[in-house]
Design a protein around this motif. Structure first.
Motif, PDB file in Angstrom:
ATOM      1  N   HIS A 169       9.703   5.999 -40.525  1.00 54.03           N
ATOM      2  CA  HIS A 169      10.487   5.238 -41.495  1.00 54.03           C
ATOM      3  C   HIS A 169      11.966   5.617 -41.458  1.00 54.03           C
ATOM      4  O   HIS A 169      12.615   5.698 -42.500  1.00 54.03           O
ATOM      5  CB  HIS A 169       9.930   5.472 -42.909  1.00 54.03           C
ATOM      6  CG  HIS A 169       8.459   5.216 -43.021  1.00 54.03           C
ATOM      7  ND1 HIS A 169       7.907   3.959 -42.961  1.00 54.03           N
ATOM      8  CD2 HIS A 169       7.416   6.085 -43.150  1.00 54.03           C
ATOM      9  CE1 HIS A 169       6.591   4.051 -43.068  1.00 54.03           C
ATOM     10  NE2 HIS A 169       6.272   5.327 -43.181  1.00 54.03           N
ATOM     11  N   LEU A 170      12.508   5.830 -40.276  1.00 51.25           N
ATOM     12  CA  LEU A 170      13.909   6.229 -40.159  1.00 51.25           C
ATOM     13  C   LEU A 170      14.832   5.024 -40.240  1.00 51.25           C
ATOM     14  O   LEU A 170      14.528   3.950 -39.704  1.00 51.25           O
ATOM     15  CB  LEU A 170      14.144   6.952 -38.823  1.00 51.25           C
ATOM     16  CG  LEU A 170      13.340   8.235 -38.580  1.00 51.25           C
ATOM     17  CD1 LEU A 170      13.732   8.839 -37.234  1.00 51.25           C
ATOM     18  CD2 LEU A 170      13.556   9.242 -39.697  1.00 51.25           C
ATOM     19  N   ALA A 171      15.963   5.213 -40.901  1.00 52.33           N
ATOM     20  CA  ALA A 171      16.994   4.169 -40.926  1.00 52.33           C
ATOM     21  C   ALA A 171      17.668   4.099 -39.558  1.00 52.33           C
ATOM     22  O   ALA A 171      17.661   5.073 -38.788  1.00 52.33           O
ATOM     23  CB  ALA A 171      18.026   4.493 -42.004  1.00 52.33           C
ATOM     24  N   GLU A 172      18.234   2.959 -39.256  1.00 48.25           N
ATOM     25  CA  GLU A 172      18.975   2.815 -38.003  1.00 48.25           C
ATOM     26  C   GLU A 172      20.223   3.691 -38.038  1.00 48.25           C
ATOM     27  O   GLU A 172      20.856   3.831 -39.092  1.00 48.25           O
ATOM     28  CB  GLU A 172      19.385   1.358 -37.789  1.00 48.25           C
ATOM     29  CG  GLU A 172      18.229   0.428 -37.464  1.00 48.25           C
ATOM     30  CD  GLU A 172      17.600   0.741 -36.122  1.00 48.25           C
ATOM     31  OE1 GLU A 172      18.354   1.013 -35.171  1.00 48.25           O
ATOM     32  OE2 GLU A 172      16.364   0.736 -36.040  1.00 48.25           O
ATOM     33  N   PHE A 249      16.930  12.870 -35.840  1.00 51.24           N
ATOM     34  CA  PHE A 249      16.507  11.685 -35.090  1.00 51.24           C
ATOM     35  C   PHE A 249      17.177  10.433 -35.645  1.00 51.24           C
ATOM     36  O   PHE A 249      17.582   9.535 -34.898  1.00 51.24           O
ATOM     37  CB  PHE A 249      14.984  11.532 -35.176  1.00 51.24           C
ATOM     38  CG  PHE A 249      14.231  12.076 -34.002  1.00 51.24           C
ATOM     39  CD1 PHE A 249      13.501  11.256 -33.170  1.00 51.24           C
ATOM     40  CD2 PHE A 249      14.241  13.437 -33.730  1.00 51.24           C
ATOM     41  CE1 PHE A 249      12.792  11.754 -32.089  1.00 51.24           C
ATOM     42  CE2 PHE A 249      13.545  13.964 -32.659  1.00 51.24           C
ATOM     43  CZ  PHE A 249      12.809  13.112 -31.830  1.00 51.24           C
ATOM     44  N   ALA A 250      17.266  10.340 -36.982  1.00 50.82           N
ATOM     45  CA  ALA A 250      17.817   9.143 -37.625  1.00 50.82           C
ATOM     46  C   ALA A 250      19.262   8.896 -37.220  1.00 50.82           C
ATOM     47  O   ALA A 250      19.721   7.750 -37.169  1.00 50.82           O
ATOM     48  CB  ALA A 250      17.712   9.266 -39.138  1.00 50.82           C
ATOM     49  N   GLN A 251      19.993   9.969 -36.919  1.00 46.96           N
ATOM     50  CA  GLN A 251      21.405   9.829 -36.549  1.00 46.96           C
ATOM     51  C   GLN A 251      21.610   9.464 -35.089  1.00 46.96           C
ATOM     52  O   GLN A 251      22.694   9.025 -34.699  1.00 46.96           O
ATOM     53  CB  GLN A 251      22.137  11.147 -36.830  1.00 46.96           C
ATOM     54  CG  GLN A 251      22.109  11.594 -38.278  1.00 46.96           C
ATOM     55  CD  GLN A 251      22.726  12.964 -38.444  1.00 46.96           C
ATOM     56  OE1 GLN A 251      23.891  13.186 -38.087  1.00 46.96           O
ATOM     57  NE2 GLN A 251      21.951  13.913 -38.967  1.00 46.96           N
ATOM     58  N   ALA A 252      20.585   9.655 -34.261  1.00 44.05           N
ATOM     59  CA  ALA A 252      20.748   9.562 -32.811  1.00 44.05           C
ATOM     60  C   ALA A 252      20.542   8.149 -32.263  1.00 44.05           C
ATOM     61  O   ALA A 252      19.609   7.445 -32.657  1.00 44.05           O
ATOM     62  CB  ALA A 252      19.791  10.516 -32.129  1.00 44.05           C
ATOM     63  N   ALA A 268       8.113   7.986 -30.040  1.00 44.03           N
ATOM     64  CA  ALA A 268       7.445   6.709 -30.269  1.00 44.03           C
ATOM     65  C   ALA A 268       7.481   6.339 -31.743  1.00 44.03           C
ATOM     66  O   ALA A 268       7.815   5.202 -32.107  1.00 44.03           O
ATOM     67  CB  ALA A 268       6.006   6.782 -29.772  1.00 44.03           C
ATOM     68  N   ALA A 269       7.145   7.281 -32.607  1.00 45.63           N
ATOM     69  CA  ALA A 269       7.144   7.005 -34.040  1.00 45.63           C
ATOM     70  C   ALA A 269       8.518   6.573 -34.527  1.00 45.63           C
ATOM     71  O   ALA A 269       8.649   5.667 -35.354  1.00 45.63           O
ATOM     72  CB  ALA A 269       6.682   8.248 -34.806  1.00 45.63           C
ATOM     73  N   ALA A 270       9.569   7.226 -34.005  1.00 46.63           N
ATOM     74  CA  ALA A 270      10.936   6.917 -34.424  1.00 46.63           C
ATOM     75  C   ALA A 270      11.518   5.714 -33.696  1.00 46.63           C
ATOM     76  O   ALA A 270      12.549   5.176 -34.120  1.00 46.63           O
ATOM     77  CB  ALA A 270      11.829   8.144 -34.183  1.00 46.63           C
ATOM     78  N   GLY A 271      10.881   5.297 -32.605  1.00 42.53           N
ATOM     79  CA  GLY A 271      11.418   4.187 -31.818  1.00 42.53           C
ATOM     80  C   GLY A 271      12.756   4.535 -31.189  1.00 42.53           C
ATOM     81  O   GLY A 271      13.708   3.767 -31.274  1.00 42.53           O
TER      82      GLY A 271
END
Length: 354
Positions: A169-172, A249-252, A268-271
């Motif tokens: 559920h990470l933001a772009e 991860f969300a920042q990358a 995979a989970a983070a896309g």
């Protein structure tokens, strides 16, 4: 809710074995069951399992890989009788095995006592323990399609590896003209990744590209890297360990990392689009097989460890910065490989195995 049962979690040594087992254990505990772990004093389970509030039964056993047949028999025989007795006394509803040499005694004891064994294999190529016991396990839970050939088809299911829910559920990442790269060799760090990142700093600085580097070096390899990075004037931070890895991860826009089962499952989970540099000395070269599976799906680029230099890092990132469409395609391909709900599914199978 079914009656409270006892489940034994077998497998330790590394976070790749212990962290997914803990996710399943928490799920079982939330359903009212009792869970105990089997592990060694020198493995990460000796710290992580008690921290999570689960009992840990310590055993003394050496690794099986690279040991002759007599050595393997001797090593396992030291524990087998006592472990069989323990299984008879405790009579768990099932044993959940993540593989690895620590899983040997409890899995063999369970099979001898006709206690169901559910094996989870996180890598594309199973480890030695899961390969040896594949034909006898009650269920096999896998992450990669190519792993299915190692287990009986009628008892195999592709559940994926349990991953922290936050990764799904990470933001772009913010797109403000700055390209953010996360570099991580895992909690222990990677000398290859650390040296290549350091060698890339002057190349990025001279290029004028707007990049931001988030670099987890590993506690044992941090040295003076953070101070040296600060002196470059580049944006970002270098730390031994990121406590909030989902936040990193969300920042990358791109992740540069090894290709252990946990790492690729989080990607995979983070896309997340990634550049994978497999650890060349992983057992049975399983990190290479994991990375190749991601490459076939279009989710990652693969660079052998021996070729990952500062210049290769700079050129690879520079090329991807100019190909944002490729990055989006890679990210979507990675997301398509995600398997949410793996811990819950494993718990379902354990509860209904009788």
């Amino acid at each position: 809710m079914p009656d409270s049962r006892l489940y034994v979690m077998a497998g330790g040594g590394t976070g790749g074995h212990v962290i997914p087992a803990l996710a399943v254990a928490r799920e079982l505990r939330s359903r009212g069951h009792r869970v105990m772990f089997v592990g060694t004093e020198r493995g990460v389970e000796s710290r992580l399992v008690p921290l999570a509030g689960f009992p840990l039964e310590l055993i003394q056993i050496g690794g099986l890989k690279g040991i002759g047949g007599l050595g393997k028999v001797s090593s396992l025989a030291k524990l087998l009788v006592s472990t069989v007795r323990q299984m008879s006394a405790k009579r768990p509803a099932a044993v959940f095995s993540m593989g690895g040499y620590v899983a040997g005694p409890p899995v063999i004891a369970a099979l001898l006592r006709k206690i169901p064994v559910v094996a989870m294999e996180p890598n594309a190529v199973p480890g030695i323990m899961n390969r040896y016991t594949a034909r006898w396990v009650t269920r096999a839970l896998i992450t990669f399609p190519e792993t299915a050939k190692f287990f009986p088809a009628s008892r195999t299911e592709m559940t994926g590896l349990p991953v922290r829910e936050e990764f799904f559920h990470l933001a772009e990442p913010a797109d403000e003209g700055t390209f953010t790269i996360l570099i991580t060799g895992g909690s222990q760090g990677s000398r290859t990744l650390n040296q290549a990142a350091k060698a890339s700093w002057p190349l990025f600085r001279e290029s004028g590209l707007r990049v931001r580097l988030l670099h987890q070096t590993g506690a044992g390899q941090a040295g003076n890297l953070a101070e040296e990075f600060a002196a470059t004037g580049l944006a970002g931070e270098v730390k031994p360990f990121f406590e909030d890895m989902p936040g990193a991860f969300a920042q990358a826009h791109l992740v540069v990392c090894r290709s252990g089962a946990g790492a690729v499952s989080e990607l995979a989970a983070a896309g997340k689009a990634s550049v994978l540099i497999p650890f060349p000395f992983a057992a049975d070269n399983h990190q290479m097989k994991n990375a190749e599976s991601f490459v076939r799906a279009g989710a990652a680029l693969l660079v052998p460890d021996a070729e990952w230099t500062g210049e290769k890092f700079f050129r690879t990132v520079s090329g991807l910065i100019s190909e944002r469409g490729v990055l989006k395609t890679m990210s979507a391909a990675a997301k398509s490989l995600a398997k949410p709900g793996a811990a819950a599914r494993a718990a379902d199978i354990l509860e209904n195995i009788h």
